[in-house]
Design a protein around this motif. Structure first.
Motif, PDB file in Angstrom:
ATOM      1  N   TYR A 172       0.845  -1.201   0.000  1.00  0.00           N
ATOM      2  CA  TYR A 172       0.000   0.000   0.000  1.00  0.00           C
ATOM      3  C   TYR A 172       0.876   1.244   0.000  1.00  0.00           C
ATOM      4  N   TYR A 173       1.956   1.127   0.747  1.00  0.00           N
ATOM      5  CA  TYR A 173       2.846   2.272   0.857  1.00  0.00           C
ATOM      6  C   TYR A 173       3.357   2.683  -0.515  1.00  0.00           C
ATOM      7  N   TYR A 174       3.803   1.708  -1.302  1.00  0.00           N
ATOM      8  CA  TYR A 174       4.356   2.082  -2.604  1.00  0.00           C
ATOM      9  C   TYR A 174       3.267   2.571  -3.560  1.00  0.00           C
ATOM     10  N   VAL A 175       2.062   2.004  -3.411  1.00  0.00           N
ATOM     11  CA  VAL A 175       0.968   2.499  -4.260  1.00  0.00           C
ATOM     12  C   VAL A 175       0.688   3.973  -3.954  1.00  0.00           C
ATOM     13  N   ILE A 176       0.557   4.271  -2.666  1.00  0.00           N
ATOM     14  CA  ILE A 176       0.222   5.659  -2.317  1.00  0.00           C
ATOM     15  C   ILE A 176       1.424   6.567  -2.566  1.00  0.00           C
ATOM     16  N   LEU A 177       2.623   6.020  -2.430  1.00  0.00           N
ATOM     17  CA  LEU A 177       3.802   6.830  -2.734  1.00  0.00           C
ATOM     18  C   LEU A 177       3.826   7.188  -4.223  1.00  0.00           C
ATOM     19  N   GLY A 178       3.444   6.202  -5.044  1.00  0.00           N
ATOM     20  CA  GLY A 178       3.344   6.492  -6.482  1.00  0.00           C
ATOM     21  C   GLY A 178       2.354   7.602  -6.740  1.00  0.00           C
ATOM     22  N   MET A 179       1.205   7.506  -6.098  1.00  0.00           N
ATOM     23  CA  MET A 179       0.190   8.551  -6.255  1.00  0.00           C
ATOM     24  C   MET A 179       0.732   9.891  -5.777  1.00  0.00           C
ATOM     25  N   PHE A 180       1.466   9.835  -4.690  1.00  0.00           N
ATOM     26  CA  PHE A 180       2.020  11.057  -4.112  1.00  0.00           C
ATOM     27  C   PHE A 180       2.994  11.710  -5.093  1.00  0.00           C
ATOM     28  N   LEU A 181       3.856  10.901  -5.668  1.00  0.00           N
ATOM     29  CA  LEU A 181       4.849  11.474  -6.587  1.00  0.00           C
ATOM     30  C   LEU A 181       4.158  12.044  -7.825  1.00  0.00           C
ATOM     31  N   ILE A 182       3.203  11.279  -8.348  1.00  0.00           N
ATOM     32  CA  ILE A 182       2.459  11.789  -9.506  1.00  0.00           C
ATOM     33  C   ILE A 182       1.749  13.082  -9.113  1.00  0.00           C
ATOM     34  N   GLY A 183       1.130  13.054  -7.932  1.00  0.00           N
ATOM     35  CA  GLY A 183       0.410  14.235  -7.461  1.00  0.00           C
ATOM     36  C   GLY A 183       1.336  15.428  -7.299  1.00  0.00           C
ATOM     37  N   PHE A 184       2.504  15.178  -6.764  1.00  0.00           N
ATOM     38  CA  PHE A 184       3.448  16.271  -6.520  1.00  0.00           C
ATOM     39  C   PHE A 184       3.941  16.857  -7.838  1.00  0.00           C
ATOM     40  N   ILE A 185       4.280  15.958  -8.749  1.00  0.00           N
ATOM     41  CA  ILE A 185       4.799  16.426 -10.034  1.00  0.00           C
ATOM     42  C   ILE A 185       3.687  17.114 -10.827  1.00  0.00           C
ATOM     43  N   TYR A 186       2.493  16.548 -10.764  1.00  0.00           N
ATOM     44  CA  TYR A 186       1.388  17.195 -11.458  1.00  0.00           C
ATOM     45  C   TYR A 186       1.148  18.585 -10.862  1.00  0.00           C
ATOM     46  N   MET A 187       1.253  18.660  -9.548  1.00  0.00           N
ATOM     47  CA  MET A 187       1.037  19.960  -8.894  1.00  0.00           C
ATOM     48  C   MET A 187       2.080  20.967  -9.363  1.00  0.00           C
ATOM     49  N   ASN A 188       3.301  20.477  -9.538  1.00  0.00           N
ATOM     50  CA  ASN A 188       4.353  21.363 -10.036  1.00  0.00           C
ATOM     51  C   ASN A 188       4.007  21.831 -11.450  1.00  0.00           C
ATOM     52  N   GLY A 189       3.494  20.902 -12.256  1.00  0.00           N
ATOM     53  CA  GLY A 189       3.076  21.278 -13.602  1.00  0.00           C
ATOM     54  C   GLY A 189       1.911  22.246 -13.554  1.00  0.00           C
ATOM     55  N   PHE A 190       0.985  21.989 -12.637  1.00  0.00           N
ATOM     56  CA  PHE A 190      -0.183  22.858 -12.519  1.00  0.00           C
ATOM     57  C   PHE A 190       0.250  24.271 -12.163  1.00  0.00           C
ATOM     58  N   ARG A 191       1.197  24.345 -11.272  1.00  0.00           N
ATOM     59  CA  ARG A 191       1.698  25.643 -10.840  1.00  0.00           C
ATOM     60  C   ARG A 191       2.228  26.436 -12.039  1.00  0.00           C
ATOM     61  N   HIS A 192       2.780  25.695 -12.991  1.00  0.00           N
ATOM     62  CA  HIS A 192       3.381  26.342 -14.149  1.00  0.00           C
ATOM     63  C   HIS A 192       2.425  26.459 -15.320  1.00  0.00           C
ATOM     64  N   SER A 193       1.195  25.978 -15.123  1.00  0.00           N
ATOM     65  CA  SER A 193       0.244  26.041 -16.226  1.00  0.00           C
ATOM     66  C   SER A 193      -0.429  27.400 -16.235  1.00  0.00           C
ATOM     67  N   ARG A 194      -1.116  27.652 -17.317  1.00  0.00           N
ATOM     68  CA  ARG A 194      -1.854  28.904 -17.413  1.00  0.00           C
ATOM     69  C   ARG A 194      -2.791  29.057 -16.218  1.00  0.00           C
ATOM     70  N   LEU A 195      -3.562  27.991 -15.946  1.00  0.00           N
ATOM     71  CA  LEU A 195      -4.527  28.069 -14.848  1.00  0.00           C
ATOM     72  C   LEU A 195      -3.824  28.326 -13.519  1.00  0.00           C
ATOM     73  N   GLY A 196      -2.664  27.715 -13.357  1.00  0.00           N
ATOM     74  CA  GLY A 196      -1.921  27.901 -12.114  1.00  0.00           C
ATOM     75  C   GLY A 196      -1.547  29.362 -11.906  1.00  0.00           C
ATOM     76  N   TYR A 197      -1.005  29.960 -12.939  1.00  0.00           N
ATOM     77  CA  TYR A 197      -0.636  31.377 -12.839  1.00  0.00           C
ATOM     78  C   TYR A 197      -1.868  32.236 -12.612  1.00  0.00           C
ATOM     79  N   GLN A 198      -2.915  31.903 -13.366  1.00  0.00           N
ATOM     80  CA  GLN A 198      -4.138  32.705 -13.245  1.00  0.00           C
ATOM     81  C   GLN A 198      -4.701  32.635 -11.836  1.00  0.00           C
ATOM     82  N   LEU A 199      -4.644  31.431 -11.266  1.00  0.00           N
ATOM     83  CA  LEU A 199      -5.185  31.260  -9.922  1.00  0.00           C
ATOM     84  C   LEU A 199      -4.417  32.114  -8.912  1.00  0.00           C
ATOM     85  N   ARG A 200      -3.101  32.146  -9.082  1.00  0.00           N
ATOM     86  CA  ARG A 200      -2.314  32.949  -8.151  1.00  0.00           C
ATOM     87  C   ARG A 200      -2.598  34.432  -8.349  1.00  0.00           C
ATOM     88  N   ALA A 201      -2.824  34.813  -9.606  1.00  0.00           N
ATOM     89  CA  ALA A 201      -3.181  36.210  -9.858  1.00  0.00           C
ATOM     90  C   ALA A 201      -4.519  36.537  -9.209  1.00  0.00           C
TER      91      ALA A 201
END
Lengths: 235, 249, 433, 308, 333
Positions: free
Chosen positions: E172-201
């Motif tokens: 379970y740990y590795y499954v959720i860790l996989g999700m965590f890494l995907i989630g973290f990296i996706y979040m980093n991408g989101f931060r750099h996406s148009r929507l991410g910038y717009q949201l911060r604005a």
């Protein structure tokens, strides 16, 4: 009466007012003029204790007031009529005026002051039950000045009283200041963008620019100087 | 065909009339100044044009299309950008990121948004601040970033609300030169309100004067300044009176 | 600041990395006990803990005054007199935490088996962990019928469940109409044929509500209102109004303590006058409930243990005396069942003669504890191994008690069902408010 | 049909009583929000403290629980002022997020402190003038004495707060502070004092409410949450900061939660067998939240709100 | 492809944060290999779950600046979708999880539209209301088991990757860790996406954001949908990990509050905030609870302490623990 000694004010680290000194003598009307953002309101708010000083002192009748809280400064007799009036909109004219006399406990003097304000601005008397937010800008400014007078201030500080008013109203407001000068023993510190009117009214004036005094002197003299006209009118 | 046409625009707030029957045009190759004393209704008019307030009556036509019913962000996407009088930078965005928010209006790609932002910043001479945080910049620089952000959205018309406020004379001179370059080199029409009349006079091809929500004069800067109505509105009755007295004496 | 953070981080890490330093002696059998020691059911948790502890004490010592096999051995005889060590964990009513604690007990503390967990919801997650690891779990006090319907191989339950209890109720009602109740003539069926029920709507209450509905149909009663209400509701007046409006002969409740208190108060304020007022244990069987005094005279509640059992079962009296010495009050449904749960563990280990899971599994599936060994008035303990209920004790039985004013003026519970072991005549009808 | 009529009357009466109870509990919350725009998530815990105060003090002094109400109010007020100076004052400097967060912490802290000292068992007051009494005013229409007392206290408290705010100098100063704290300071009003006063008034009102409620409601450390959620819905529905709104919304919610018996009576009177299975009792709070949500969406400032 | 590039672009992160991230990653990957207690393992799994919940919360609460106290409803939707599909139709986890996410996102659009017309406290309390309404419905809806909840039957063979049934927690740990890494990296991408910038604005200044052509209302709804997907994903995992779900534990206000609290404590609006918050509160909750809570006579002392720490952080640094870190960094500069 009021003495500002070398004050510096910072906003988030950046100095917006640097080593500024000025004086207001008893029964004088002192004008402070300058462009938007020159630091006029900052100066008044600093006097009121609403903004903390990074350096310098402010003295009122020889007493240091720069460490006091705003409400304590008010109790000493310095009344600030803020920019944009800051009336309590949903409350009635009379309620607003009575709040101006919040620090006064003597009922008789409250009544006297109320009568005086109503006599000064008959229009307020007519509308004393009206919510102040629903009145016109000029009437609101009258209410704001009237509210400032309710506690018989020793020093009345007016911040842009002509702001947003029709010319007719502006003259009326300045007429009131003139009358205060004549009648009372009120000292007035007037901050204005409306340079000419302000200079005409004042005994002494300071010209403020980017947080520093650029020029000071008897108001009439400043009025005549080309420098002032050019700076403010681009003429 | 004017780029922007204001037709009899009125705006009421409850009983308060902020603008009454204001009409004027701005052409693509023009810089127009909108002046008037405090409270004359300049900012309200800006807000009406930008779709921030719905107008009470009248129409606003931009680039041949009636934009009166559009919301503010829709108006912005049409190519009508604006700056704000009070600009508060509080966020955790870096300067370049802040400008990118503007260029993201035209592109979804981060790379091209970044390129566009850097290009605009280069143009405005603030490229070296790209990596800094907004809150760490002095006010004048913050205003430039705001200008860059608006410009990065590649507008046809830029509404500038008191961009000169709080700047010292030398900064104002720099700003004037900059705005002129924006106009000439980028072909952006400008509509600006300003307290610093000097700036309006130097920049504008045409000046419109508002007082108490109404247009009281329109024309070339040099003429408008001499207009007694305008002088009275700005300097007050006494001044006019005194000028006359002075003239008599 | 940085140093502090570093030290804290290292400490945190160390705490996670180092397994609990529990040292296993040769003559020690560790049983993990998971109960709600804090949180909303902390009061029950205290009773449960004391009950289990008392059973362990009796098993570990030689107590001549107690007529129980395990009181004579001073440990588990077949394991060389090994003593039981209970490791208590607090699940706070949180199923996730319960499961985590079960893992901790199984993997770190290396317990032989698990006892718990009171809340059916926690028992579910904990038993799923035990099932995965193949560690035996005996449950003494969760009454959700579904627990033994899952076909688990490592889960046994000693207590009867809500279906049994509800059935008891209907048997009681039918018996009442047949004149079987002590001291009451046959009651006309019409008088109590209409029922109205209000159960709290978490997993326990909604299970009870379903059982009530099914049995009402089976026994031909008219269930005029079957309300589910939000537990810990600030207002029960609308529920009570609907109950009263149904004009029932009997009002049936499944409520936790604070709801039970508010329910009685609201019933009183609204002048409810049912002939029978019955509660499904839980809130109706708590010291706080008894403190309502005269207002609850005549209220019925199901239970597995009532202090008056002592009158007919000397063994119960002996154990109860010890419990009173320990806690200052009598055994109740919770503590008696916790006692029995741990007692079952002792007998199972004795029979298995080993702490190997397989041996324990075999022992559980074949064990038969006679009723004379138990403090609870059951026929005995014997787990079913086939059919639709795997691991359920088939020899258990419920009681129905009635709050009555006793000679010393105190309010106490008397057994009124099963009819043949009634300790006092039934007060019927309920006084009404 | 007659049964239906009586049921409607009964539901109206108990809805009104319960509504006034909800309104009283919400009063302090709305006063505090009105003055300084802070939602106190620990509000229900203040109620709990009031309840425990009466529960513990009444037998200690040997007086009727009702007589300890001033003490419960005092304890509530002191607690409010302590919270203001110890926590809220610092939270005011931060964004809304920190305010929610901080009062959450306060909620957890108070609740578990109570658990530590009082244990988790619910407790009740056994004896007193109000305990176990009710007044019959019609066929099946009953007024429970504690609820009646709370209702009367509720109306009284609303009247007092209304008077305080609209008719006294301090009230005007409170209003001024709520409208524009900086502006109020320029009038010489000590806004710090006004904020503390709002917490004192808010704490006192909910403390007294708790002291009275414990005559009927059992108290345990978690009791706050039952009332907090309803109080939030009440205050938000009425419009944050509106005293009048809290009263109206409280009554509205009281009536909503007393609808199910009317529904049952309707079903009985038209003998709608098909709908029998639909037990709306379990939805009574769902209805409150759903109606709250709908009103919010249609009128985001609440029924009587003037702030958003 | 640019999206992928954005997701892996950590160039704007301060150097020391990157170093920290590498250390954390190495620690997370190797944790099961190190000697650890099972309770530590369970705590780590919960830490990862709450980090992901917090990341979801942070999208609206942190980047959007609006306090959401109704996240539990999406945990519930994710968990129930997986459980129902597994029990009724024997659908494997990897199919039911996306369905759960899609259903949750659909629901988020339905309630998001009216919800984002509200602001401040009204928004916060309205999110509580929607979550409670959904929970109440699930408590009486027999299809999903009502208040009795659902229990996922054990397949019997371990490890079962299709249905996510394992005996040992490290799977379970590795499954959720996989999700965590995907989630973290996706979040980093989101931060750099148009929507991410717009949201911060938008968080910075809504008026300015609108003047830059951003449809504030719609942007918030979109971000809310992304946030929902995070939470629902973990909800699905929760169902498999716990084997038993009930409205009371998957959709409760307590869970919503806990999610919000962790993100706020760590620091709303930063990548690290939710992770820091979960790293502090999850072990604290578990360990403090099992050390102090189990002691007779001390019931509640752990949570009282917990409340005090939260009050202190809120009063001292409204931007949470990460705010303290930032303040220290700013002072050093």
């Amino acid at each position: 009466m009021l003495e500002v000694k070398g004050i510096t004010v910072r906003y988030s680290g950046l100095p917006v007012m640097r080593d500024l000194s000025m004086k207001v003598e008893q029964n004088q009307t002192v004008g402070v003029v300058g462009a938007n953002g020159a630091g006029k309101s900052t100066l008044l708010k600093a006097i009121m204790g609403a903004i903390k000083l990074s350096a310098g002192q402010i003295l009122f009748n020889g007493q240091r007031i720069d460490r006091l809280r705003t409400e304590e400064i008010v109790r000493l007799g310095i009344i600030y009529v803020p920019e944009g009036r800051r009336l309590f909109g949903p409350l009635s004219v009379e309620e607003n005026l009575m709040l101006g006399a919040y620090t006064v406990s003597d009922e008789a003097s409250k009544r006297r002051n109320l009568e005086y304000v109503f006599e000064l601005f008959p229009r307020l008397a007519e509308r004393k039950r009206q919510a102040v937010g629903s009145m016109s800008g000029g009437e609101q400014q009258m209410a704001a000045i009237g509210r400032g007078l309710m506690s018989s201030p020793k020093l009345l500080m007016l911040d842009e009283p002509s702001l947003g008013l029709a010319p007719l109203m502006v003259s009326e407001v300045f007429e009131t200041v003139r009358r205060l000068q004549r009648e009372g023993d009120t000292t007035v510190l007037l901050v204005e963008q409306n340079v000419l009117e302000a200079l005409e009214l004042s005994d002494w004036a300071y010209i403020l620019q980017t947080g520093q005094i650029r020029k000071q002197g008897p108001a009439r003299e400043l009025l005549a100087s080309d420098e002032v006209r050019q700076a403010f009118l681009g003429l | 065909m004017a780029l922007l046409r204001i037709n009899n625009v009125s705006k009421h707030f409850g009983g308060l009339v902020a603008n009454r029957d204001v009409s004027f045009d701005v052409d693509q190759d023009e810089v127009v100044g909108l002046i008037g004393p405090n409270g004359a209704g300049k900012t309200t008019l800006f807000n009406c044009i930008a779709g921030f307030y719905p107008v009470t009556s009248g129409t606003v036509v931009f680039d041949g299309q009636d934009i009166t019913p559009l919301r503010d962000f829709q108006v912005a996407r049409m190519g009508l950008a604006r700056t704000f009088q009070i600009f508060q930078a509080s966020g955790d965005l870096k300067v370049v990121e802040n400008v990118m928010v503007g260029s993201f209006m035209r592109t979804g790609s981060r790379g091209s948004a970044r390129r566009a932002a850097l290009e605009v910043m280069e143009f405005l001479g603030i490229a070296e601040t790209a990596g800094e945080m907004m809150t760490e910049l002095p006010v004048a620089a913050q205003k430039r970033v705001a200008l860059a952000t608006a410009l990065a959205s590649d507008p046809k018309l830029l509404l500038l609300d008191e961009v000169g406020a709080g700047l010292n004379p030398s900064e104002i001179d720099g700003l004037i030169a900059l705005l002129q370059r924006i106009h000439t080199e980028r072909g952006v029409a400008l509509l600006l309100t300003e307290h610093v009349l000097e700036m309006v006079m130097k920049l504008s091809h045409r000046v419109i004067v508002l007082e108490s929500g109404q247009k009281i004069a329109e024309g070339e800067p040099a003429q408008v300044v001499k207009d007694p109505e305008v002088v009275r509105a700005y300097l007050g009755d006494h001044y006019v009176k005194r000028q006359k007295e002075g003239g008599d004496a | 600041m940085r140093k502090i953070a570093l030290v804290a981080a290292i400490a945190m890490l160390a705490a996670m990395l180092v397994p609990a330093m529990a040292w296993a002696g040769p003559k020690e059998i560790k049983i993990g006990v998971i109960y709600p020691l804090t949180g909303p059911a902390a009061a029950a948790g205290r009773e449960l803990r004391a009950g289990a502890e008392l059973a362990a004490d009796i098993a570990n010592q030689v107590m001549p005054g107690i007529n129980m096999d395990m009181a004579k051995n001073g440990g588990v005889k077949s394991l060389g007199g090994a003593k039981l060590t209970l490791i208590f964990k607090d699940h706070q009513g949180n199923p996730q935490l319960g499961a985590d604690l079960a893992k901790k007990l199984i993997l770190d503390d290396k317990v032989v088996g698990i006892l718990g967990c009171y809340y059916s919801s926690v028992t579910k997650t904990v038993s799923a962990v035990c099932e995965r690891y193949g560690v035996p779990m005996i449950n003494g006090s969760s009454t959700s019928p579904t627990l033994t319907k899952r076909g688990f191989k490592w889960f046994w339950r000693t207590t009867p469940h809500d279906k049994w209890f509800t059935k008891d109720l209907f048997e009681f009602l039918v018996g009442l109409t047949k004149g079987k109740a002590k001291g009451v003539k046959a009651v006309p069926r019409e008088e109590i044929n209409t029922l109205a029920a209000a159960c709290e709507k978490t997993e326990w209450g909604s299970n009870v509500a379903i059982e009530i509905k099914n049995f009402a149909k089976e026994y031909g009663f008219n269930l005029a209102a079957n309300i589910l209400y939000a537990a810990k509701s600030p207002d029960l007046s609308s529920e009570v109004q609907s109950l009263i409006a149904a004009k029932p002969g009997a009002m049936l409740f499944a409520s936790y303590t604070s709801d039970a208190l508010l329910m009685i108060k609201t019933l009183k304020s609204m002048k409810a006058k049912p002939k029978i007022l019955w509660g499904q244990d839980a809130g109706f069987d708590k010291p706080e409930f008894v403190s309502l005094g005269d207002d609850i005279v005549g209220v019925l509640t199901r239970s597995v243990f009532l202090p008056s059992v002592v009158k007919m079962k000397p063994l119960s009296g002996q154990v109860n005396d010890l419990y009173v010495k320990k806690m200052g009050h009598d055994l109740d449904g919770a503590s008696a069942r916790a006692f029995t749960g741990l007692q079952t563990w002792v007998y199972v280990l004795e029979k298995a003669g080993s702490t190997e899971p397989k041996a324990i599994q075999a022992a559980c599936n074949t064990i038969s504890i006679p009723g004379n060994q138990l403090v609870v008035p059951w026929v005995g303990i014997k787990f079913s191994t086939k059919g639709d209920e795997i691991g359920q004790n088939v020899l258990g039985g419920g009681l129905i008690g009635q709050y009555q004013k006793q000679k010393d003026g105190k309010i106490g519970l008397e057994v009124v069902y099963p009819f043949d072991i009634a300790t006092a005549p039934l007060v019927y009808p309920f006084q009404g408010y | 049909m007659e049964e239906l009529g009586i049921q409607i009357l009964k539901s109206l009466v108990s809805g009104l009583l319960m509504g006034l109870v909800f309104a009283l509990v919400a009063l302090g919350l709305t006063v505090i929000f009105g003055v300084m725009d802070i939602v106190n998530f620990a509000h229900g815990e203040f109620l709990m403290v009031g309840m425990y105060t009466t529960l513990l003090i009444s037998p200690l002094l040997g007086v009727d629980p009702v007589l300890t109400l001033p003490l419960a109010g005092l304890v509530g007020a002191v607690l409010g002022v302590l919270c203001y100076f110890g926590l809220i004052r610092f939270l005011l400097r931060g964004p809304m997020i920190a305010q929610l967060f901080g009062t959450f912490g306060l909620m957890i802290f108070l609740r578990n402190l109570a658990l530590l000292f009082m244990g988790s068992e619910p407790r009740i007051v056994h004896q007193g003038w109000l305990v176990g009494k009710s007044i019959v005013i019609g066929p099946g229409v009953v007024l429970e004495s504690t609820k009646l007392a709370v209702a009367v206290l509720s109306l009284l408290s609303f009247a007092v707060v209304w008077w305080l705010i609209n008719r006294t100098k301090v009230g005007k100063a409170l209003t001024a502070t709520s409208l524009d704290a900086e502006g109020a300071r320029y009038m010489g009003i000590s806004t710090e004092l006004m904020n503390a006063l709002a917490w004192a008034v808010g704490g006192a009102s909910v403390g007294v409410a708790g002291g009275l409620l414990v005559n009927f409601w059992p108290v345990d450390p978690g009791v706050g949450l039952l009332f907090t959620m309803i109080a939030f819905a009440t205050v938000a529905l009425g419009g944050f900061g509106s005293v009048r709104g809290a009263l109206v919304a409280g009554i509205l919610i009281g009536l909503i939660v007393n609808l199910p018996p009317v529904w049952d009576a309707i079903l009985r009177s038209i003998d709608a067998v098909g709908l029998r299975g639909l037990d709306i009792h379990s939805f009574k709070y769902t209805m409150v939240y759903a109606i709250y949500f709908l009103i919010m969406v249609l009128r985001p400032q609440g029924l009587f709100g003037w702030k958003q | 492809m640019e999206a992928v590039k954005n997701a892996f672009d950590f160039g704007d992160m301060p150097r020391n944060e990157l170093g920290l991230a590498a250390v954390v990653l190495a620690f997370l990957l190797s944790f099961p290999l190190m000697p650890h207690s099972s309770f530590g393992m369970a705590t780590m799994i919960q830490f990862l779950m709450f980090s992901l919940y917090g990341m979801g919360w942070n999208l609206i609460g942190g980047y959007g600046g609006q306090v959401d106290l109704g996240k539990a409803q999406y945990v519930g939707i994710g968990a129930y979708t997986t459980a129902v599909m597994m029990i009724r139709w024997d659908v494997p986890f990897w199919f039911s999880m996306p369905v759960g996410m899609a259903l949750a996102v659909g629901w988020s659009f339905i309630i998001g539209y009216p919800l984002f017309r509200l602001k401040g406290h009204y928004f916060a309390i309205a999110t509580i209301a929607t979550s409670l309404v959904l929970k109440d419905l699930f408590e009486v809806w027999n299809f999903v088991g009502g208040a009795r909840g659902l229990e996922i039957p054990l397949k019997g063979d371990f490890p079962n990757w299709l249905y996510l049934q394992f005996r040992e927690d490290y799977y379970y740990y590795y499954v959720i860790l996989g999700m965590f890494l995907i989630g973290f990296i996706y979040m980093n991408g989101f931060r750099h996406s148009r929507l991410g910038y717009q949201l911060r604005a938008i968080k910075d200044n809504e008026h300015v954001a609108r003047s830059l052509g951003i449809d504030v209302h719609w942007s918030k709804i979109k971000a809310y949908a992304v946030a929902t997907a995070y939470v629902a994903m973990v909800g699905s995992f929760h169902a498999c990990y716990n084997f038993n779900i009930e409205p009371e534990d998957t959709m409760s206000l307590d869970l919503s509050v806990l999610i919000a609290m962790m993100a706020m404590l760590g620091g709303a609006g930063s990548m690290w905030g939710p992770i820091i918050g979960a790293a502090i509160l999850v072990p604290m909750k578990n360990y403090l609870g099992s050390w102090l809570g189990g002691q007779a006579g001390f019931a509640g002392i752990d949570l009282a302490l917990y409340g005090m720490i939260i009050m202190f952080i809120a009063a001292a640094q409204p931007r949470g623990v990460y705010g303290i870190v930032e303040a220290m960094r700013a002072r050093r500069r």
